[in-house]
Design a protein around this motif. Structure first.
Motif, short mmCIF file in Angstrom:
data_model
loop_
_atom_site.label_atom_id
_atom_site.label_comp_id
_atom_site.label_asym_id
_atom_site.label_seq_id
_atom_site.Cartn_x
_atom_site.Cartn_y
_atom_site.Cartn_z
N GLU A 166 0.86 -1.18 0.00
CA GLU A 166 0.00 0.00 0.00
C GLU A 166 0.90 1.23 0.00
O GLU A 166 1.84 1.32 0.80
N ARG A 190 1.35 5.60 -0.43
CA ARG A 190 0.78 6.95 -0.38
C ARG A 190 1.91 7.96 -0.52
O ARG A 190 2.94 7.85 0.15
N THR A 206 -3.75 11.79 -6.11
CA THR A 206 -4.85 10.84 -6.02
C THR A 206 -4.40 9.61 -5.24
O THR A 206 -3.41 8.97 -5.58
N ASP A 207 -5.14 9.32 -4.16
CA ASP A 207 -4.80 8.15 -3.36
C ASP A 207 -5.10 6.86 -4.12
O ASP A 207 -6.06 6.79 -4.89
N MET A 208 -4.27 5.86 -3.87
CA MET A 208 -4.44 4.57 -4.53
C MET A 208 -5.37 3.70 -3.69
O MET A 208 -5.07 3.35 -2.55
N GLN A 238 -6.51 0.60 -4.27
CA GLN A 238 -6.23 -0.83 -4.22
C GLN A 238 -4.76 -1.07 -3.91
O GLN A 238 -3.89 -0.30 -4.33
N ILE A 281 -1.05 -2.67 -4.29
CA ILE A 281 -0.26 -2.96 -5.49
C ILE A 281 0.25 -4.39 -5.39
O ILE A 281 0.90 -4.77 -4.40
N SER A 295 3.07 0.48 -10.54
CA SER A 295 1.80 1.21 -10.49
C SER A 295 2.00 2.58 -11.13
O SER A 295 3.06 2.85 -11.73
#
Length: 418
Positions: free
Chosen positions: A89, A91, A101-103, A105, A107, A116
């Motif tokens: 994860e 950020r 933009t926050d991810m 899902q 990776i 990503s």
């Protein structure tokens, strides 16, 4: 390291089961601490044998510049030396100029790396900083979070959206090429005198030059061609109102985008362009540029403009502009207003300026006010907002109508790049 929700859930269940076991079998109470210590031991084992965070490496290439208001997507990859987790994860941290933009899902690994894309957008010009990246992953048993912070300190200069300007300009020229790649006949399409030719029945009789006809003893008519080498002045109001955001982007940045697009098209067809800026007083008047090599100069000139926390003085600015421009020019004024008094003063200054020059007044449609006035009110606060929004819209329409009656084109532009 810190516990995951799974470990906390196991600990809570252990406490509940220990209490139930103690109530049901008082002699077996001593087993409860051993069960809790076993769960904590599993968590410690999970953290100790997790992939090492110090072997984490990031591969991310960022450009030196980016355009304000444009969405960017940059690929990146994360690699481990040795063992690696099943998912990550991520950020990113950035300063106030960037919207990251926050991810949503995690990776997943693809081959030997976690790959990503970083999606971000700049909402104002300046020096943006991509500060750091936070990466976390679970241990083998999923009981412990391991978090790693990598310092990036990538500085990116946010400029007007030059890429968007060039893209939109190329589309405009592809729709209707003015000159094309072949020489086209530009006669009879303008008002600039070109030559005298013998009159025939296909020409307008009003173009007959009677003096030249009497001198040569035959009818001659004037032939005109499309005007070239116009003088265009891009005037920008950089006062307090132009620093207000319009759907996330400052009005001044949207005006600079429109000015760059107009300047690109004008320079491409052979016109001369110069820029002018003012707030409480004029502070920027640049010499005119011509040709496509002048577009680079115009980009640097407009990129240096920024909004100021001052009220705009249209009377002083337009009087100063009128004294500096000798030849009749097309003046495109990008500005905004909110009250009738400042609008009346601006119209008076435009009236004096329009006696010598051609004025185009450009103001963005305030879609926030339009939405507030059009929404169905449900509470007394909604009614008050709708009334004030409609009053401000009425004032703007009055100023636009006054400008149209004075033979000054008024352009009410949307924020979209149409």
């Amino acid at each position: 390291m810190y516990p995951t929700a799974r470990l906390i859930t196991l600990l809570v269940l252990g406490v509940v089961l220990s209490v139930g076991l103690t109530l049901a079998w008082p002699q077996g109470w001593f087993w409860a601490p051993f069960a809790m210590l076993g769960v904590l031991g599993l968590g410690l084992f999970d953290g100790l044998f997790a992939p090492l965070s110090r072997t984490l490496r990031l591969d991310l290439k960022t450009p030196r510049t980016m355009g304000v208001g444009r969405d960017y997507v940059w690929p990146f990859s994360l690699t481990f030396k040795g063992r690696r987790p099943s998912a990550l994860e991520v950020r990113f941290g950035a300063n106030h100029l960037l919207i990251v933009t926050d991810m949503a899902q995690p990776i997943l690994a693809e081959g030997e790396a976690f790959q990503s894309e970083l999606a971000l957008k700049a909402h104002a010009r300046g020096v943006a900083t991509l500060e750091d990246i936070y990466v976390r992953y679970r241990g083998i048993l999923g009981l412990i979070w391991i978090q790693k912070r990598l310092t990036l300190d990538r500085q990116i200069v946010v400029t007007p959206d030059i890429e968007g300007v060039q893209h939109d300009a190329s589309e405009l020229f592809s729709y209707d090429s003015i000159y094309g790649v072949r020489v086209q006949n530009q006669l009879h399409n303008g008002s600039e005198f070109h030559a005298l030719r013998e009159y025939d029945a296909s020409q307008d009789p009003r173009r007959i030059d009677w003096r030249s006809s009497a001198r040569h003893f035959k009818l001659l008519s004037r032939e005109f061609q499309a005007e070239r080498n116009h003088h265009i002045v891009l005037a920008f109001d950089t006062g307090r109102l132009m620093g207000e955001p319009l759907l996330g982007i400052k009005r001044l940045d949207r005006a600079l985008y429109a000015g760059l697009l107009l300047g690109y098209c004008a320079l491409k067809i052979g016109d001369n362009v110069r820029s002018f800026a003012f707030a409480s007083q004029p502070y920027h008047i640049a010499p005119q540029v011509s040709g496509m090599q002048g577009y680079e100069v115009l980009k640097h000139q407009l990129s240096s403009l920024s909004d100021m926390a001052e009220e705009s003085n249209h009377t002083l600015a337009l009087a100063d502009l009128n004294s500096r421009i000798g030849r009749r020019s097309l003046i495109v004024l990008f500005t905004d207003f909110i009250d009738e008094i400042s609008a009346d003063l601006m119209l008076e200054a435009l009236n004096r300026l329009s006696k010598k020059h051609v004025i185009i007044f450009v103001a963005f449609r305030d879609e926030v006010l339009e939405d507030l006035a059009a929404i169905a009110p449900l509470t007394p606060e909604d009614v008050s907002r709708a009334i004030f929004a409609q009053r401000l819209l009425t004032q703007r329409e009055t100023v636009h109508a006054s400008g149209a009656q004075a033979s000054r084109p008024v352009v009410g532009g949307s924020h979209e790049r149409d």
